[in-house]
Enzyme design. Structure first.
Site, PDB file in Angstrom:
ATOM      1  CG  ASP A  88      -3.221   9.384  -9.895  1.00 35.71           C
ATOM      2  OD1 ASP A  88      -3.869  10.304  -9.638  1.00 35.71           O
ATOM      3  OD2 ASP A  88      -1.767   9.741 -10.075  1.00 35.71           O
ATOM      4  CD  GLU A 120      -1.919  11.746  -7.062  1.00 33.82           C
ATOM      5  OE1 GLU A 120      -0.924  10.817  -6.887  1.00 33.82           O
ATOM      6  OE2 GLU A 120      -1.779  12.380  -8.415  1.00 33.82           O
ATOM      7  CE  LYS A 165      -2.025   9.367 -13.494  1.00 32.62           C
ATOM      8  NZ  LYS A 165      -0.610  10.066 -13.412  1.00 32.62           N
ATOM      9  CG  ASP A 195      -1.751  13.162 -12.642  1.00 36.19           C
ATOM     10  OD1 ASP A 195      -1.809  12.271 -11.813  1.00 36.19           O
ATOM     11  OD2 ASP A 195      -1.141  12.927 -13.668  1.00 36.19           O
ATOM     12  CG  ASP A 200       0.399   6.878  -7.758  1.00 36.02           C
ATOM     13  OD1 ASP A 200       1.592   6.975  -7.798  1.00 36.02           O
ATOM     14  OD2 ASP A 200      -0.143   7.917  -7.848  1.00 36.02           O
ATOM     15  CE  LYS A 238       1.368   9.116  -5.129  1.00 33.82           C
ATOM     16  NZ  LYS A 238       2.200   9.453  -6.439  1.00 33.82           N
ATOM     17  NE  ARG A 267       4.048  16.718  -6.293  1.00 33.41           N
ATOM     18  CZ  ARG A 267       4.665  17.049  -7.183  1.00 33.41           C
ATOM     19  NH1 ARG A 267       5.076  18.427  -7.523  1.00 33.41           N
ATOM     20  NH2 ARG A 267       4.962  16.104  -8.166  1.00 33.41           N
TER      21      ARG A 267
END
Length: 517
Positions: A271, A351, A278, A349, A289, A266, A353
């Site tokens: 993010d 995202e 957020k 949020d 991230d 990932k 996965r």
């Protein structure tokens, strides 16, 4: 890419002019190589009560540079002690070395009075000391570029004093080179390491190496072959410097292949949370991230340098910015994955996965024809993993992986190499949590609450990943079972869980190196 390269020294003969200080990391005051040192340190302790309690610089004419830094390991024999005692002691002395003007130290790790089980616990003590020191010395890529690499990281070489002439310091250097790649990729700010910059760094890191690197940059191609990933990237497409990249790396060892490792990483370069924005300061630190992608790239760097025979490693990284804008994907959308699974978006949020599912689907195709494949997804995925396990990497495996003992092996090696993990279990509740509510879709990506307030918040994403990637068709009772383990480094990826300012740890590079290489 400077870091203090380890050099093996098997005796003290002729070392006086080669090094400018001697570091003794020990649970006592004695050295195997300098017999008079114990008495000198004890004598100094009468003058300075810090001796034995913290690292202290002591003048001594018998060692290189006429100075010794005694670094106490602290207690080693309590039930909860492990090799991180050594790692942390070395890490914490790094700034002392710099401030003291030490540029080329000689290191001895000398542990005394340990029974056989304790000796086994610290079998990798020298590795831990070297890697801990390097962790303490590392400075961000931005600092090295702005101020000069030799200025902010002045140590260039580290002597390792060891009586075994076969001790492999090249392995230490290879591990640290991989960890440095992981730290740089994870820790660099979001514009410099936006998806194109992430891809460029990887291309440069593996230039003229034994790893084949290819990059997909055309967003139409990404839309076709990585539709979930493209949805996450959709709002970033209009900004050219933020456009997504798919980075694929392949290492094929010499000889007959007997094991294949496949990693999905990932790489969310920033993010915002997307449409589920957020707020309240929670966006700060989200340039980290991309730690999962950084970790698998770092592992591949060490693979490249160690060049193990009989091993094949395939990595797919999704480097994506989860931006907010008119084109942002939104909750309730239904998007068909690469595996043909209709995914209903529960929360934008969640995202990571989404892109991992498409990467895993491609790796699933590779795994079908691979020799003894093991699949992994590596990600800074859930705050729940950090709440549940603190600074430990969370593992959630499917039944074929459990039968193979994947998490068990990673756990055992992690305990020995200062890169610990905590196995978790995939349960029926996780699959029930993401099951479709209507016939309009096949799986729900997430609920609409933060993972930290969700029961089994770090376990159920593995169920989603299994379904959305098609790996649930390769369960234990299938004709082609595929071992799959989800690796969540949300708690272990940075020091002290400080995602805005903490140094990246390069987890889980070392645990994978010690398990598979």
């Amino acid at each position: 890419m400077p870091f203090p390269k380890a050099v093996l020294e098997t005796s003290t003969t002729g070392l006086t002019d080669n090094y400018d200080a001697f570091i003794l990391l020990s649970n006592t005051f004695s050295s195997q190589f300098y017999s008079d040192l114990s008495g000198a340190i004890q004598l100094h302790q009468r003058l300075d009560k810090r001796v034995g309690e913290q690292a202290v610089l002591i003048p001594n004419q018998s060692v290189p540079g006429n100075r010794v830094i005694h670094v106490p390991s602290g207690a080693l024999d309590r039930d909860y002690d492990d090799v991180r005692q050594i790692f942390d002691a070395a890490k914490n002395v790094a700034q002392t070395l710099i401030d003291s003007g030490i540029r080329k130290p000689l290191l001895e790790v000398n542990l005394h009075g340990l029974n056989a089980p304790m000796q086994a616990t610290y079998v990798n003590a020298i590795e831990a000391a070297f890697l801990g020191l390097c962790q303490g010395l590392w400075q961000p890529l931005e600092a090295r570029q702005a101020l000069g690499e030799n200025e902010v990281e002045p140590l260039q070489e580290l002597g390792i004093l060891h009586s075994d002439p076969d001790f492999d310091v090249s392995r230490l250097n290879a591990i640290e080179a991989g960890k440095r790649v992981a730290r740089d990729l994870c820790g660099t700010e979001p514009e410099r390491m936006a998806p194109p910059g992430f891809a460029d760094y990887c291309l440069e890191a593996f230039k003229d190496s034994n790893v084949e690197v290819s990059v997909i940059s055309d967003h139409e191609a990404i839309l076709k072959d990585y539709p979930l990933l493209h949805a996450v990237a959709r709002a970033s497409i209009e900004v050219e410097r933020h456009r997504p990249r798919i980075i694929r790396m392949v290492y094929q060892g010499e000889g007959e292949i007997n094991k294949t490792l496949l990693f999905a990483g990932k790489g969310i370069t920033f993010d915002t949370g997307g449409a589920d924005l957020k707020v309240n300061g929670h966006m700060a630190g989200m340039s980290r991230d991309k730690g999962g992608a950084a970790g698998v790239a770092g592992f591949m760097k060490t693979v490249s340098l160690l060049a193990p025979k009989g091993l094949k490693v395939i990595v797919e990284i999704g480097a994506v910015r989860n931006s907010i804008g008119a084109e942002a994907f939104i909750p309730d959308e239904i998007i068909t994955s690469h595996a043909g699974i209709r995914v209903r978006v529960g929360n934008t949020d969640a995202e990571g996965r989404m892109l991992l599912a498409d990467l895993l689907s491609h790796l699933r195709e590779d795994a079908k024809d691979a020799v003894n494949p093991e699949l992994f997804s590596v990600a800074t995925l859930t705050g729940h993993a950090a709440i549940a396990f603190g600074p430990y990497t969370a593992l959630v495996e499917n039944k074929p992986a459990r039968a193979l003992g994947v998490a068990k092996s990673l756990f055992e090696q992690g305990e020995l190499c200062a890169d610990p993990v905590e196995p978790s279990l995939s349960r029926r509740e996780d699959f029930n949590f993401v099951k479709p509510r209507t016939k309009a879709d096949d799986v729900l990506s997430s609920n609409n609450a933060p993972s930290v307030t969700t029961v089994r918040g770090h376990q159920f994403p593995m169920a989603f990943l299994s379904i959305a990637s098609g790996l649930d068709q390769h369960e234990a009772n299938s004709t082609l079972p595929l071992p799959y383990t989800h690796v969540d480094i949300a708690g272990s990826g940075v020091e002290n869980l400080d995602w805005q300012h903490g140094k990246p740890t390069a987890a889980p590079v070392n645990v994978f190196v010690n398990t598979y290489l």
